[in-house]
Motif scaffolding. Sequence first.
Motif, PDB file in Angstrom:
ATOM      1  N   GLU A  74     -15.911  23.080  58.340  1.00 40.33           N
ATOM      2  CA  GLU A  74     -16.084  22.609  56.776  1.00 40.33           C
ATOM      3  C   GLU A  74     -15.988  23.784  55.492  1.00 40.33           C
ATOM      4  OE1 GLU A  74     -20.512  21.168  55.513  1.00 40.33           O
ATOM      5  OE2 GLU A  74     -20.830  22.346  56.728  1.00 40.33           O
ATOM      6  N   GLY A  75     -15.853  23.341  54.320  1.00 43.20           N
ATOM      7  CA  GLY A  75     -15.720  24.509  53.435  1.00 43.20           C
ATOM      8  C   GLY A  75     -14.381  24.621  53.150  1.00 43.20           C
ATOM      9  N   GLN A  76     -13.562  24.037  53.953  1.00 42.91           N
ATOM     10  CA  GLN A  76     -11.631  24.181  53.553  1.00 42.91           C
ATOM     11  C   GLN A  76     -11.752  23.525  52.687  1.00 42.91           C
ATOM     12  OE1 GLN A  76     -12.387  26.816  55.063  1.00 42.91           O
ATOM     13  NE2 GLN A  76      -9.795  27.285  55.373  1.00 42.91           N
ATOM     14  N   PRO A  77     -10.342  24.231  51.868  1.00 38.81           N
ATOM     15  CA  PRO A  77     -10.136  22.643  50.325  1.00 38.81           C
ATOM     16  C   PRO A  77      -9.062  21.602  51.186  1.00 38.81           C
ATOM     17  CG  PRO A  77      -9.380  25.235  50.071  1.00 38.81           C
ATOM     18  CD  PRO A  77      -9.943  24.772  52.395  1.00 38.81           C
ATOM     19  N   LEU A  78      -9.705  20.693  50.706  1.00 37.14           N
ATOM     20  CA  LEU A  78      -8.784  20.023  50.865  1.00 37.14           C
ATOM     21  C   LEU A  78      -7.969  18.706  49.334  1.00 37.14           C
ATOM     22  CD1 LEU A  78      -7.320  18.009  53.054  1.00 37.14           C
ATOM     23  CD2 LEU A  78      -9.882  16.438  53.537  1.00 37.14           C
ATOM     24  N   THR A  79      -7.493  18.897  48.952  1.00 34.09           N
ATOM     25  CA  THR A  79      -7.064  18.611  47.907  1.00 34.09           C
ATOM     26  C   THR A  79      -5.746  17.836  47.773  1.00 34.09           C
ATOM     27  OG1 THR A  79      -6.022  19.904  46.689  1.00 34.09           O
ATOM     28  CG2 THR A  79      -8.092  20.018  46.658  1.00 34.09           C
ATOM     29  N   ALA A  80      -5.070  16.882  46.972  1.00 34.18           N
ATOM     30  CA  ALA A  80      -3.650  16.561  46.709  1.00 34.18           C
ATOM     31  C   ALA A  80      -2.991  18.010  47.292  1.00 34.18           C
ATOM     32  CB  ALA A  80      -3.624  16.227  45.454  1.00 34.18           C
ATOM     33  N   LYS A  81      -3.044  18.802  47.054  1.00 31.83           N
ATOM     34  CA  LYS A  81      -2.176  19.777  48.027  1.00 31.83           C
ATOM     35  C   LYS A  81      -2.165  19.468  49.095  1.00 31.83           C
ATOM     36  CE  LYS A  81      -0.856  24.860  47.146  1.00 31.83           C
ATOM     37  NZ  LYS A  81      -1.758  26.227  46.672  1.00 31.83           N
ATOM     38  N   GLN A  82      -2.844  19.567  49.789  1.00 33.26           N
ATOM     39  CA  GLN A  82      -3.092  19.739  50.812  1.00 33.26           C
ATOM     40  C   GLN A  82      -2.372  17.981  52.018  1.00 33.26           C
ATOM     41  OE1 GLN A  82      -6.071  20.853  49.391  1.00 33.26           O
ATOM     42  NE2 GLN A  82      -5.120  23.341  49.644  1.00 33.26           N
ATOM     43  N   CYS A  83      -3.259  17.432  50.792  1.00 31.71           N
ATOM     44  CA  CYS A  83      -3.160  15.589  51.632  1.00 31.71           C
ATOM     45  C   CYS A  83      -2.185  14.815  50.907  1.00 31.71           C
ATOM     46  CB  CYS A  83      -4.822  15.869  51.906  1.00 31.71           C
ATOM     47  SG  CYS A  83      -5.123  14.128  52.610  1.00 31.71           S
ATOM     48  N   ASN A  84      -0.919  14.273  51.367  1.00 36.48           N
ATOM     49  CA  ASN A  84      -0.051  14.113  50.251  1.00 36.48           C
ATOM     50  C   ASN A  84       0.109  12.381  51.321  1.00 36.48           C
ATOM     51  OD1 ASN A  84       0.172  15.187  48.664  1.00 36.48           O
ATOM     52  ND2 ASN A  84       1.327  16.684  50.273  1.00 36.48           N
ATOM     53  N   PHE A  85       0.399  11.659  50.183  1.00 44.69           N
ATOM     54  CA  PHE A  85       1.211  10.201  51.025  1.00 44.69           C
ATOM     55  C   PHE A  85       1.932  10.611  51.315  1.00 44.69           C
ATOM     56  CE2 PHE A  85       2.866   6.217  50.351  1.00 44.69           C
ATOM     57  CZ  PHE A  85       2.043   5.484  50.708  1.00 44.69           C
ATOM     58  N   CYS A  86       2.218   9.558  52.465  1.00 44.07           N
ATOM     59  CA  CYS A  86       3.690   9.516  53.015  1.00 44.07           C
ATOM     60  C   CYS A  86       4.124   7.998  53.058  1.00 44.07           C
ATOM     61  CB  CYS A  86       3.127  10.208  54.831  1.00 44.07           C
ATOM     62  SG  CYS A  86       4.738  10.552  56.015  1.00 44.07           S
ATOM     63  N   HIS A  87       3.182   7.577  53.952  1.00 47.38           N
ATOM     64  CA  HIS A  87       4.118   5.827  54.042  1.00 47.38           C
ATOM     65  C   HIS A  87       3.095   4.463  54.375  1.00 47.38           C
ATOM     66  CE1 HIS A  87       4.028   7.380  58.285  1.00 47.38           C
ATOM     67  NE2 HIS A  87       4.243   6.402  58.933  1.00 47.38           N
ATOM     68  N   MET A  88       3.781   3.364  54.542  1.00 48.45           N
ATOM     69  CA  MET A  88       2.696   2.452  54.632  1.00 48.45           C
ATOM     70  C   MET A  88       2.995   2.197  56.126  1.00 48.45           C
ATOM     71  SD  MET A  88       0.978   1.501  52.669  1.00 48.45           S
ATOM     72  CE  MET A  88       0.419  -0.017  52.432  1.00 48.45           C
ATOM     73  N   GLU A  89       2.393   2.182  56.786  1.00 54.17           N
ATOM     74  CA  GLU A  89       2.686   1.309  58.180  1.00 54.17           C
ATOM     75  C   GLU A  89       1.500   0.125  58.879  1.00 54.17           C
ATOM     76  OE1 GLU A  89       0.677   3.653  61.763  1.00 54.17           O
ATOM     77  OE2 GLU A  89       2.797   4.679  60.865  1.00 54.17           O
ATOM     78  N   GLU A  90       2.621  -0.276  59.879  1.00 55.32           N
ATOM     79  CA  GLU A  90       1.484  -1.972  60.174  1.00 55.32           C
ATOM     80  C   GLU A  90       0.366  -1.198  61.219  1.00 55.32           C
ATOM     81  OE1 GLU A  90       0.002  -5.549  60.196  1.00 55.32           O
ATOM     82  OE2 GLU A  90       1.630  -5.155  59.419  1.00 55.32           O
ATOM     83  N   ALA A  91      -0.873  -1.142  60.935  1.00 53.24           N
ATOM     84  CA  ALA A  91      -1.872  -1.227  61.966  1.00 53.24           C
ATOM     85  C   ALA A  91      -2.209  -0.900  63.625  1.00 53.24           C
ATOM     86  CB  ALA A  91      -3.397  -1.053  61.333  1.00 53.24           C
ATOM     87  N   ASN A  92      -1.896  -0.450  64.325  1.00 52.90           N
ATOM     88  CA  ASN A  92      -1.958  -1.096  65.661  1.00 52.90           C
ATOM     89  C   ASN A  92      -3.041  -1.117  65.486  1.00 52.90           C
ATOM     90  OD1 ASN A  92      -3.834   1.176  66.829  1.00 52.90           O
ATOM     91  ND2 ASN A  92      -1.280   2.095  67.272  1.00 52.90           N
ATOM     92  N   ALA A  93      -4.283  -1.858  66.916  1.00 56.94           N
ATOM     93  CA  ALA A  93      -5.444  -2.455  67.626  1.00 56.94           C
ATOM     94  C   ALA A  93      -6.571  -1.255  67.713  1.00 56.94           C
ATOM     95  CB  ALA A  93      -5.503  -3.179  68.298  1.00 56.94           C
ATOM     96  N   GLU A  94      -5.697  -0.173  68.216  1.00 50.59           N
ATOM     97  CA  GLU A  94      -6.336   1.317  68.173  1.00 50.59           C
ATOM     98  C   GLU A  94      -6.875   1.560  66.585  1.00 50.59           C
ATOM     99  OE1 GLU A  94      -6.193   5.520  69.507  1.00 50.59           O
ATOM    100  OE2 GLU A  94      -4.833   4.306  70.247  1.00 50.59           O
ATOM    101  N   VAL A  95      -6.145   1.540  65.700  1.00 52.15           N
ATOM    102  CA  VAL A  95      -6.234   2.137  64.708  1.00 52.15           C
ATOM    103  C   VAL A  95      -7.632   1.213  63.880  1.00 52.15           C
ATOM    104  CG1 VAL A  95      -5.614   2.176  61.957  1.00 52.15           C
ATOM    105  CG2 VAL A  95      -4.405   3.532  63.989  1.00 52.15           C
ATOM    106  N   GLU A  96      -7.109  -0.090  63.806  1.00 48.03           N
ATOM    107  CA  GLU A  96      -7.854  -1.457  63.505  1.00 48.03           C
ATOM    108  C   GLU A  96      -9.329  -1.280  63.793  1.00 48.03           C
ATOM    109  OE1 GLU A  96      -7.305  -5.832  63.164  1.00 48.03           O
ATOM    110  OE2 GLU A  96      -4.998  -4.950  62.146  1.00 48.03           O
ATOM    111  N   ALA A  97      -9.228  -1.669  64.987  1.00 51.26           N
ATOM    112  CA  ALA A  97     -11.124  -0.826  65.228  1.00 51.26           C
ATOM    113  C   ALA A  97     -11.311   0.717  64.883  1.00 51.26           C
ATOM    114  CB  ALA A  97     -10.755   0.030  67.141  1.00 51.26           C
ATOM    115  N   ALA A  98     -10.934   1.362  64.823  1.00 50.74           N
ATOM    116  CA  ALA A  98     -11.458   2.808  63.958  1.00 50.74           C
ATOM    117  C   ALA A  98     -11.254   2.422  62.316  1.00 50.74           C
ATOM    118  CB  ALA A  98     -10.430   3.833  63.888  1.00 50.74           C
TER     119      ALA A  98
END
Length: 90
Positions: free
Chosen positions: A47-71
Amino acid sequence: MHAAVFDTYVTTLQGGVMHFDIVVPNDTPFEQVTEWGKAYLKRKGQEGQPLTAKQCNFCHMEEANAEVEAAFKQEGYYIIEMEGCAIAQV
């Protein structure tokens, strides 16, 4: 269902690096992506660690599988742990 994948690198409190992907429905605002990422970091004892566009970047789009859709239905997002994520879990 299309999902957006955000490639994320966060420096841990111990000085290491956590590498994980935040996978979200494709129409999710970036601010929500970072909020979910911060919730994940809190669960991992980072908790408290920076999480901005510097650390988190859009990578790609994909089709969500059943596990991801459930999440998506349960949590709104899905985390794929890549490296350095085996630290303290709560």
